[in-house]
Enzyme design. Structure first.
Site, mmCIF file in Angstrom:
data_model
loop_
_atom_site.group_PDB
_atom_site.id
_atom_site.type_symbol
_atom_site.label_atom_id
_atom_site.label_comp_id
_atom_site.label_asym_id
_atom_site.label_seq_id
_atom_site.Cartn_x
_atom_site.Cartn_y
_atom_site.Cartn_z
ATOM 1 N N CYS A 103 -11.493 88.302 41.002
ATOM 2 C CA CYS A 103 -10.703 87.254 40.345
ATOM 3 C C CYS A 103 -9.732 87.863 39.322
ATOM 4 O O CYS A 103 -10.155 88.404 38.310
ATOM 5 C CB CYS A 103 -11.670 86.274 39.672
ATOM 6 S SG CYS A 103 -10.905 85.121 38.534
ATOM 7 N N CYS A 143 -9.904 86.393 35.801
ATOM 8 C CA CYS A 143 -11.158 86.836 35.179
ATOM 9 C C CYS A 143 -10.982 88.213 34.545
ATOM 10 O O CYS A 143 -11.512 88.475 33.465
ATOM 11 C CB CYS A 143 -12.286 86.905 36.208
ATOM 12 S SG CYS A 143 -12.705 85.329 36.962
#
Length: 104
Positions: free
Chosen positions: A29, A32
């Site tokens: 991600c 993230c």
């Protein structure tokens, strides 16, 4: 200090004496990876006052399902064993730090 949240340690951390912040993330991600260093910095700044943990949704699918994590990063804020706040998506350090302050 940042801790790794697992299915095994989550309940004891959630119900501990200090508030808990959990960053739900995954290695693949992009957002993230932007939020991760911010969470690590805040974990150091609030060490001894707030427990900060990272929970890989790939490794802890049960926890992600329990808290209805549909988008990552999602940061949950726990106090007294209950979710009291939530951030979804990448946010600035200042915005995340506001939520940390509100926990104290």
């Amino acid at each position: 200090m940042e801790v790794t949240i697992t299915n095994e340690n989550f309940e004891s951390l959630k119900n501990g004496a200090q508030p808990l912040v959990v960053d739900f993330w995954a290695t693949w991600c992009g957002p993230c990876r932007m939020v991760g260093p911010i969470i690590s910095e805040l974990a150091e700044e609030y060490d001894g006052r707030i427990v900060v943990g990272k929970c890989d949704v790939e490794e802890c699918e049960d926890l992600a399902m329990e808290f209805n994590i549909r988008n990552i990063p999602t940061i949950l804020f726990f106090k007294g064993g209950q979710v009291v706040d939530k951030i979804v998506g990448a946010q600035s350090k200042a915005r995340i730090q506001e939520k940390f302050e509100a926990l104290l």
